[in-house]
Structure formats: C-alpha cells, structure tokens
Scaffold this motif. Structure first.
Motif, PDB file in Angstrom:
ATOM      1  N   ALA A   1      53.508  63.321  40.482  1.00 36.03           N
ATOM      2  CA  ALA A   1      54.097  62.539  39.382  1.00 36.03           C
ATOM      3  C   ALA A   1      54.737  61.264  39.912  1.00 36.03           C
ATOM      4  O   ALA A   1      54.632  60.195  39.294  1.00 36.03           O
ATOM      5  CB  ALA A   1      55.113  63.375  38.617  1.00 36.03           C
ATOM      6  N   ASP A   2      55.387  61.355  41.066  1.00 39.08           N
ATOM      7  CA  ASP A   2      55.995  60.169  41.673  1.00 39.08           C
ATOM      8  C   ASP A   2      54.929  59.162  42.088  1.00 39.08           C
ATOM      9  O   ASP A   2      55.092  57.949  41.914  1.00 39.08           O
ATOM     10  CB  ASP A   2      56.835  60.558  42.887  1.00 39.08           C
ATOM     11  N   TYR A   3      53.830  59.654  42.657  1.00 36.60           N
ATOM     12  CA  TYR A   3      52.743  58.763  43.077  1.00 36.60           C
ATOM     13  C   TYR A   3      52.119  58.066  41.871  1.00 36.60           C
ATOM     14  O   TYR A   3      51.797  56.880  41.931  1.00 36.60           O
ATOM     15  CB  TYR A   3      51.666  59.531  43.839  1.00 36.60           C
ATOM     16  N   VAL A   4      51.946  58.798  40.789  1.00 37.70           N
ATOM     17  CA  VAL A   4      51.366  58.207  39.574  1.00 37.70           C
ATOM     18  C   VAL A   4      52.269  57.099  39.040  1.00 37.70           C
ATOM     19  O   VAL A   4      51.794  56.028  38.662  1.00 37.70           O
ATOM     20  CB  VAL A   4      51.118  59.293  38.503  1.00 37.70           C
ATOM     21  N   LYS A   5      53.571  57.320  39.054  1.00 47.00           N
ATOM     22  CA  LYS A   5      54.509  56.284  38.596  1.00 47.00           C
ATOM     23  C   LYS A   5      54.374  55.021  39.426  1.00 47.00           C
ATOM     24  O   LYS A   5      54.347  53.905  38.894  1.00 47.00           O
ATOM     25  CB  LYS A   5      55.944  56.793  38.671  1.00 47.00           C
ATOM     26  N   VAL A   6      54.290  55.187  40.737  1.00 50.81           N
ATOM     27  CA  VAL A   6      54.181  54.038  41.637  1.00 50.81           C
ATOM     28  C   VAL A   6      52.880  53.274  41.391  1.00 50.81           C
ATOM     29  O   VAL A   6      52.863  52.049  41.397  1.00 50.81           O
ATOM     30  CB  VAL A   6      54.274  54.493  43.112  1.00 50.81           C
ATOM     31  N   LEU A   7      51.794  53.990  41.159  1.00 51.33           N
ATOM     32  CA  LEU A   7      50.502  53.341  40.948  1.00 51.33           C
ATOM     33  C   LEU A   7      50.343  52.760  39.547  1.00 51.33           C
ATOM     34  O   LEU A   7      49.690  51.727  39.372  1.00 51.33           O
ATOM     35  CB  LEU A   7      49.366  54.332  41.222  1.00 51.33           C
ATOM     36  N   MET A   8      50.915  53.407  38.553  1.00 47.31           N
ATOM     37  CA  MET A   8      50.739  52.955  37.167  1.00 47.31           C
ATOM     38  C   MET A   8      51.639  51.784  36.799  1.00 47.31           C
ATOM     39  O   MET A   8      51.276  50.975  35.940  1.00 47.31           O
ATOM     40  CB  MET A   8      50.984  54.109  36.199  1.00 47.31           C
ATOM     41  N   ALA A   9      52.802  51.668  37.415  1.00 49.77           N
ATOM     42  CA  ALA A   9      53.739  50.597  37.056  1.00 49.77           C
ATOM     43  C   ALA A   9      53.096  49.216  37.138  1.00 49.77           C
ATOM     44  O   ALA A   9      53.153  48.450  36.168  1.00 49.77           O
ATOM     45  CB  ALA A   9      55.003  50.692  37.902  1.00 49.77           C
ATOM     46  N   PRO A  10      52.459  48.837  38.265  1.00 47.64           N
ATOM     47  CA  PRO A  10      51.843  47.501  38.314  1.00 47.64           C
ATOM     48  C   PRO A  10      50.683  47.339  37.335  1.00 47.64           C
ATOM     49  O   PRO A  10      50.464  46.247  36.809  1.00 47.64           O
ATOM     50  CB  PRO A  10      51.342  47.376  39.753  1.00 47.64           C
ATOM     51  N   ILE A  11      49.957  48.416  37.091  1.00 48.99           N
ATOM     52  CA  ILE A  11      48.845  48.335  36.130  1.00 48.99           C
ATOM     53  C   ILE A  11      49.386  48.033  34.741  1.00 48.99           C
ATOM     54  O   ILE A  11      48.878  47.155  34.038  1.00 48.99           O
ATOM     55  CB  ILE A  11      48.011  49.631  36.145  1.00 48.99           C
ATOM     56  N   LEU A  12      50.423  48.752  34.341  1.00 49.05           N
ATOM     57  CA  LEU A  12      50.990  48.533  33.016  1.00 49.05           C
ATOM     58  C   LEU A  12      51.664  47.169  32.903  1.00 49.05           C
ATOM     59  O   LEU A  12      51.611  46.532  31.844  1.00 49.05           O
ATOM     60  CB  LEU A  12      51.979  49.654  32.684  1.00 49.05           C
ATOM     61  N   GLU A  13      52.280  46.695  33.978  1.00 49.85           N
ATOM     62  CA  GLU A  13      52.925  45.377  33.959  1.00 49.85           C
ATOM     63  C   GLU A  13      51.900  44.247  33.829  1.00 49.85           C
ATOM     64  O   GLU A  13      52.231  43.170  33.337  1.00 49.85           O
ATOM     65  CB  GLU A  13      53.738  45.171  35.228  1.00 49.85           C
ATOM     66  N   ASN A  14      50.677  44.485  34.262  1.00 52.61           N
ATOM     67  CA  ASN A  14      49.644  43.444  34.262  1.00 52.61           C
ATOM     68  C   ASN A  14      48.445  43.792  33.395  1.00 52.61           C
ATOM     69  O   ASN A  14      47.361  43.247  33.583  1.00 52.61           O
ATOM     70  CB  ASN A  14      49.171  43.201  35.703  1.00 52.61           C
ATOM     71  N   LYS A  15      48.637  44.670  32.424  1.00 54.66           N
ATOM     72  CA  LYS A  15      47.497  45.164  31.649  1.00 54.66           C
ATOM     73  C   LYS A  15      46.765  44.063  30.883  1.00 54.66           C
ATOM     74  O   LYS A  15      45.543  44.105  30.772  1.00 54.66           O
ATOM     75  CB  LYS A  15      47.919  46.296  30.719  1.00 54.66           C
TER      76      LYS A  15
ATOM     77  N   GLU B   1      46.494  40.819  31.739  1.00 56.19           N
ATOM     78  CA  GLU B   1      45.734  40.041  32.708  1.00 56.19           C
ATOM     79  C   GLU B   1      44.506  40.811  33.186  1.00 56.19           C
ATOM     80  O   GLU B   1      43.429  40.237  33.373  1.00 56.19           O
ATOM     81  CB  GLU B   1      46.607  39.666  33.911  1.00 56.19           C
ATOM     82  N   ILE B   2      44.659  42.102  33.384  1.00 47.93           N
ATOM     83  CA  ILE B   2      43.542  42.944  33.807  1.00 47.93           C
ATOM     84  C   ILE B   2      42.478  42.975  32.718  1.00 47.93           C
ATOM     85  O   ILE B   2      41.278  42.852  32.997  1.00 47.93           O
ATOM     86  CB  ILE B   2      44.028  44.366  34.168  1.00 47.93           C
ATOM     87  N   PHE B   3      42.907  43.107  31.467  1.00 43.91           N
ATOM     88  CA  PHE B   3      41.944  43.131  30.357  1.00 43.91           C
ATOM     89  C   PHE B   3      41.177  41.821  30.277  1.00 43.91           C
ATOM     90  O   PHE B   3      39.941  41.822  30.141  1.00 43.91           O
ATOM     91  CB  PHE B   3      42.663  43.397  29.029  1.00 43.91           C
ATOM     92  N   VAL B   4      41.869  40.699  30.364  1.00 44.14           N
ATOM     93  CA  VAL B   4      41.211  39.389  30.270  1.00 44.14           C
ATOM     94  C   VAL B   4      40.220  39.210  31.413  1.00 44.14           C
ATOM     95  O   VAL B   4      39.113  38.704  31.219  1.00 44.14           O
ATOM     96  CB  VAL B   4      42.248  38.251  30.240  1.00 44.14           C
ATOM     97  N   TYR B   5      40.601  39.654  32.614  1.00 50.66           N
ATOM     98  CA  TYR B   5      39.689  39.557  33.753  1.00 50.66           C
ATOM     99  C   TYR B   5      38.433  40.393  33.509  1.00 50.66           C
ATOM    100  O   TYR B   5      37.313  39.913  33.714  1.00 50.66           O
ATOM    101  CB  TYR B   5      40.376  40.009  35.044  1.00 50.66           C
ATOM    102  N   ILE B   6      38.595  41.627  33.097  1.00 50.36           N
ATOM    103  CA  ILE B   6      37.439  42.500  32.869  1.00 50.36           C
ATOM    104  C   ILE B   6      36.548  41.924  31.773  1.00 50.36           C
ATOM    105  O   ILE B   6      35.315  41.920  31.889  1.00 50.36           O
ATOM    106  CB  ILE B   6      37.889  43.933  32.536  1.00 50.36           C
ATOM    107  N   GLN B   7      37.158  41.411  30.728  1.00 47.31           N
ATOM    108  CA  GLN B   7      36.395  40.797  29.640  1.00 47.31           C
ATOM    109  C   GLN B   7      35.613  39.584  30.154  1.00 47.31           C
ATOM    110  O   GLN B   7      34.421  39.431  29.853  1.00 47.31           O
ATOM    111  CB  GLN B   7      37.342  40.383  28.520  1.00 47.31           C
ATOM    112  N   SER B   8      36.253  38.734  30.934  1.00 46.21           N
ATOM    113  CA  SER B   8      35.590  37.542  31.469  1.00 46.21           C
ATOM    114  C   SER B   8      34.462  37.917  32.428  1.00 46.21           C
ATOM    115  O   SER B   8      33.401  37.299  32.422  1.00 46.21           O
ATOM    116  CB  SER B   8      36.603  36.657  32.206  1.00 46.21           C
ATOM    117  N   TYR B   9      34.711  38.935  33.248  1.00 50.82           N
ATOM    118  CA  TYR B   9      33.689  39.399  34.192  1.00 50.82           C
ATOM    119  C   TYR B   9      32.475  39.926  33.427  1.00 50.82           C
ATOM    120  O   TYR B   9      31.328  39.611  33.748  1.00 50.82           O
ATOM    121  CB  TYR B   9      34.271  40.486  35.095  1.00 50.82           C
TER     122      TYR B   9
END
Length: 61
Positions: free
Chosen positions: A15-29, A31-39
């Motif tokens: 659970a601690d590892y998931v929090k560490v990995l998910m935090a940056p994804i959620l903070e940049n969701k 930007e990540i979506f726009v990149y995937i869409q553009s790609y």
C-alpha cells in the motif's frame, strides 16, 4: 529482501509503494492524457517518428 538473486519488496508494504507510485501519476494526469492523445493522433496519421510528441518527466515539454 533478496530471493534467488532478485530484489523483492515486502508485500506488507505494498500500500505504501502504491501511494508513492500513484501520487505523481495523479498530480500529472492531465499532462499524461494530453501526451497519450497526441501520440495516438500522430500514430494514426502515420507521422514520422521525429514528429511524435515527447513527454519529459520533471521538466518542460
């Protein structure tokens, strides 16, 4: 922990590892979506690789 020459994380801490990995994804969701869409759009247009968008972690695009 090392097992068969592999480093493994303790599952009790997953659970601690998931929090560490998910935090940056959620903070940049967005930007990540726009990149995937553009790609995807570049891929569907059969653009050359140098025309594909780039996504840089921790920096400006």
């Amino acid at each position: 922990m090392v097992f068969n020459n592999q480093y493994r994380l303790k599952w009790e801490k997953s659970a601690d590892y998931v929090k560490v990995l998910m935090a940056p994804i959620l903070e940049n969701k967005e930007e990540i979506f726009v990149y995937i869409q553009s790609y995807y759009r570049a891929f569907m247009k059969s653009l050359p690789p140098e025309k594909f968008p780039t996504f840089e972690i921790g920096g400006e695009q």
